[in-house]
Enzyme design. Structure first.
Site, mmCIF file in Angstrom:
data_model
loop_
_atom_site.group_PDB
_atom_site.id
_atom_site.type_symbol
_atom_site.label_atom_id
_atom_site.label_comp_id
_atom_site.label_asym_id
_atom_site.label_seq_id
_atom_site.Cartn_x
_atom_site.Cartn_y
_atom_site.Cartn_z
ATOM 1 N N HIS A 15 -1.189 12.097 11.052
ATOM 2 C CA HIS A 15 -2.235 11.515 10.215
ATOM 3 C C HIS A 15 -3.319 10.848 11.073
ATOM 4 O O HIS A 15 -4.512 11.148 10.936
ATOM 5 C CB HIS A 15 -1.616 10.503 9.240
ATOM 6 C CG HIS A 15 -2.611 9.820 8.363
ATOM 7 N ND1 HIS A 15 -2.860 10.218 7.067
ATOM 8 C CD2 HIS A 15 -3.439 8.767 8.602
ATOM 9 C CE1 HIS A 15 -3.798 9.437 6.547
ATOM 10 N NE2 HIS A 15 -4.165 8.541 7.455
ATOM 11 N N GLU A 17 -6.489 4.622 13.285
ATOM 12 C CA GLU A 17 -7.005 5.729 14.082
ATOM 13 C C GLU A 17 -8.036 5.313 15.125
ATOM 14 O O GLU A 17 -9.050 5.984 15.300
ATOM 15 C CB GLU A 17 -7.594 6.778 13.141
ATOM 16 C CG GLU A 17 -8.846 6.323 12.330
ATOM 17 C CD GLU A 17 -8.536 5.659 11.004
ATOM 18 O OE1 GLU A 17 -7.450 5.078 10.849
ATOM 19 O OE2 GLU A 17 -9.417 5.713 10.123
HETATM 20 N N1 BES Z 1 -7.232 4.096 8.417
HETATM 21 C C1 BES Z 1 -5.962 3.878 7.835
HETATM 22 C C2 BES Z 1 -5.538 2.440 7.837
HETATM 23 C C3 BES Z 1 -6.473 1.534 7.089
HETATM 24 C C4 BES Z 1 -6.894 1.854 5.823
HETATM 25 C C5 BES Z 1 -6.887 0.353 7.662
HETATM 26 C C6 BES Z 1 -7.764 0.994 5.170
HETATM 27 C C7 BES Z 1 -7.749 -0.492 6.999
HETATM 28 C C8 BES Z 1 -8.189 -0.168 5.750
HETATM 29 C C9 BES Z 1 -4.872 4.695 8.524
HETATM 30 O O1 BES Z 1 -5.306 5.938 8.964
HETATM 31 C C10 BES Z 1 -3.800 4.970 7.522
HETATM 32 O O2 BES Z 1 -4.089 5.610 6.558
HETATM 33 N N2 BES Z 1 -2.595 4.479 7.757
HETATM 34 C C11 BES Z 1 -1.466 4.680 6.893
HETATM 35 C C12 BES Z 1 -0.510 5.687 7.467
HETATM 36 C C13 BES Z 1 -0.635 7.063 6.946
HETATM 37 C C14 BES Z 1 0.512 7.912 7.459
HETATM 38 C C15 BES Z 1 -0.816 7.215 5.483
HETATM 39 C C16 BES Z 1 -0.705 3.381 6.791
HETATM 40 O O3 BES Z 1 -1.069 2.431 7.467
HETATM 41 O O4 BES Z 1 0.258 3.314 6.041
HETATM 42 ZN ZN ZN Z 2 -5.710 7.250 7.393
#
Ligand code: BES
Ligand code: ZN
Length: 631
Positions: free
Chosen positions: A324, A300
């Site tokens: 998301h 994000e």
């Molecule tokens: N902020 C997260 C990605 C993240 C989490 C990066 C923890 C580093 C550490 C992002 O918003 C996220 O949750 N991505 C998900 C997709 C979502 C649709 C559940 C993913 O990457 O799978």
């Molecule tokens: Zn997330």
């Protein structure tokens, strides 16, 4: 610090450049962050100005970080977080050297960089200082992935991108890398001709600007203060297509059209989110589709979500991922977990909102499919994790925050809000959420403050007791009052699963109207042990091994490994060597490691794939396959 000093300090901490986007009236003292060396109570970074030049041959970013620092009476130094950085010089803006020292580095935390600040004006209560750090990153910098031309769609130019969350920004920017310490930023990025730089900020450069070395110059400014994990940069052969007036996609030229089509609903998503939770406060909302090694589904980064190309299914069936990341523009980027112990406040709220946005766009039955699949993810996480890690509020001191990241934060967090909704009704919850984002905009949040806010502004004492806030936030497992979720569409799939288990032929299944989510549910609901002939029948009928939908393919390949269904193994090897999204890698490698033949196959594939993965992915998979030298 007393309250008056805090207030002066908070005012100093707002954007030094222009309009006051920071609401400073509500600033609470920050809780201690065990994942940062910073001591923000005495000296804190308020603004970062980067001037960086990537060297694709040496795999290093070189240049300067100029930091604005607000400090209180006692402070004669400022402490920053750095990891694997070479600090060449620290000076005043005028070029006078400043003393600095670097402490012993610790695994994953890196080291404290302490910089002596110039003598202060004794009459000032607080004072802003500027320091300039000349530095370069290491080729192994954990946040940065340097891609060879071979790893891109175009195959002609290299590519680089950064991934800051959770504590990786310190491997490319020397600053106070804590989610509670918000900073505005500017950047000037110098790139080879033919390449474009994009950042999680407003593009403020002029077209075709070049520097004295003949490099193209891109300029950025983010006026909203954000935690450093949201600083982000990508450089490559990047094209742009607008979607609406304030939305668009960046991607490699051969991908950008498909991406623009896939994400055509993004304006409707922004409108839906604004209707529910108040104005979008970040200006533009663009999406950058990265090469396939991007380790997450999405990230994000403000104004510019970073996304995996595996979301491009061709039928818009995976775009809840955009909902998301967009939702984080409220939950996460406006109101931010103060430390990684409360990561669930970012992700749980966001997962709840993701389903609400999709409900606005596609209707209740669609959103209910997402909710039921999410609940399945939660059940699985509960079964896989140590009990202590199934709490929402975690204690991650001494651990890599990455270890705390699981579906619990997402799905138990979302279930918590769904359960509150079932107690107070949707209208009151929506009203509270909207005011919560307004009241806490650009502020950190902890579980404790959240409970306080819920008690003060939403729940009556009776309702608070019915929800049982303490059980949800501080105790392991899923509380008994978790609201049930149900999807009629997925219940219909269950009937087909029952028929299949009873011996019905693949050709007899009523699958004509199934979308991606029905297929996912079907594949998840099949028994762990399925005879080879029956898998072959499914594969022949539905072409699962050659599915272009990464979610369906991943789910199918898991079943194939469980049953040693060898005809799918070429597709498995291809999938694992052609994309590096950790969510797809982890279950497949984990499943392979359960048998000796599988472990051999896992290590053989991993040996080839590992050099193409981002450090976030290798950090996890090294452990899964017990890679020599891995963590
Ligand atoms: N902020 C997260 C990605 C993240 C989490 C990066 C923890 C580093 C550490 C992002 O918003 C996220 O949750 N991505 C998900 C997709 C979502 C649709 C559940 C993913 O990457 O799978
Ligand atoms: Zn997330």
């Amino acid at each position: 610090m007393n309250r008056a000093a805090l207030l002066v300090f908070a005012v100093l901490a707002c954007s030094p450049t222009d309009d006051t986007v920071t609401d400073t009236t509500n600033q609470r003292p920050l809780p201690h962050d065990p994942h940062s060396y910073a001591q923000p109570d005495t000296a804190r970074v308020t603004h970062v100005t980067l001037d960086l030049t990537p060297d694709f041959t040496a795999k290093r970013l070189r240049g300067t970080a100029r930091l604005a620092i607000a400090r209180t009476g006692k402070a004669d130094s400022v402490i920053l977080d750095i990891r694997d950085l070479t600090i060449k010089r620290v000076t005043t803006p005028g070029g006078d050297s400043l003393g600095f020292s670097i402490g012993a580095p610790k695994e994953f935390l890196g080291a404290p960089l302490s910089v002596a600040l110039p003598a202060r004006d004794s009459s000032a209560r607080t004072q802003t200082d500027t320091i300039v750090i000349e530095y370069e990153t290491a080729p192994t910098a954990a946040a940065v992935q340097w891609l060879s031309p071979q790893q891109t769609a175009g195959k002609k130019l290299p590519f680089l991108f950064t991934q800051g969350q959770a504590i990786l920004t310190r491997t490319w920017v020397p600053t106070q890398d804590s989610p509670g310490i918000r900073q505005t930023y500017d950047a000037t990025i110098h790139v080879p001709a033919g390449m474009r730089a994009v950042m999680s900020a407003e593009n403020v450069g002029t077209a075709n600007e070049t520097d004295s070395a003949g490099l193209s110059v891109y300029r950025f400014h983010l006026k909203q203060p954000v935690p450093p994990y949201l600083f982000a940069l990508a450089v490559g052969d990047i094209a742009f297509r607008p979607i609406g007036t304030n939305t668009g996609v960046y991607a490699e030229p051969s991908v950008v059209e498909q991406a623009a089509t896939e994400f055509s609903e993004v304006d409707a998503m922004v409108a839906a989110a604004e209707k529910l939770y108040g104005p979008y406060r970040w200006g533009r909302y663009d999406i950058l589709v990265l090469p396939p090694s991007f380790p997450f589904g999405g990230m994000e980064n403000p104004m510019l979500t970073f996304a995996t190309p595996t979301v491009l299914a061709g039928d818009r069936s995976l775009v809840s991922l955009v909902a998301h990341e967009l939702a984080h523009s409220w939950s996460g980027n406006l109101v931010t977990n103060a430390t990684w112990d409360d990561f669930w406040i970012n992700e749980g709220f966001t997962s709840y909102i993701e389903a609400r946005i999709m409900e606005e766009l596609r209707g209740r039955p669609y959103a209910d499919m997402l909710r039921v699949l999410g609940r399945q993810d939660l059940e699985k996480a509960m079964a896989d994790l140590d009990s202590a890690d199934t709490r929402l509020h975690l204690d991650l001191a001494g651990r890599d925050p990455d270890e705390g990241f699981s579906d619990v934060a997402y799905e138990k967090g979302s279930t918590f809000l769904q359960t509150i909704e079932s107690v107070v009704g949707r209208q009151r919850l929506d009203q509270w959420l909207r005011s919560y984002f307004d009241r806490n905009a650009f502020q950190p949040m902890t579980s404790e403050w959240l409970v306080e806010d819920l008690r003060r502004n939403l729940l009556t004492p009776g309702e608070a007791a019915r929800v049982d806030l303490d059980a949800w936030i501080n105790r392991p497992g899923i509380p008994a009052n978790a609201v049930a979720v149900r999807s009629d569409a997925l219940a219909a799939v269950d009937s087909e699963v029952t028929r299949w288990n009873g011996g019905a032929a693949a050709s007899a299944l009523q699958t004509a109207k199934w979308s991606t989510h029905e297929w996912l549910h079907f594949l998840r609901a099949l028994p762990d042990t399925v005879p080879t002939a029956r898998l072959a029948e499914l594969d022949a009928r539905f072409r699962l091994s050659s599915s272009g939908n990464a979610e369906i393919l991943g789910q199918w390949l898991l079943l194939a490994i469980k049953n040693r269904y060898e005809p799918a193994f070429p597709a498995l090897a291809r999938f694992l060597t052609s994309q590096g999204r950790r969510k797809f890698l982890t279950p497949l490698y984990t499943e392979m490691m359960k048998t000796p033949w599988g472990a051999t196959m896992a290590r053989d594939i991993y040996r080839r794939a590992r050099p193409t993965y981002h450090s976030v992915a290798t950090g996890t998979i090294d452990r899964v396959v017990q890679w020599p030298g891995g963590r």
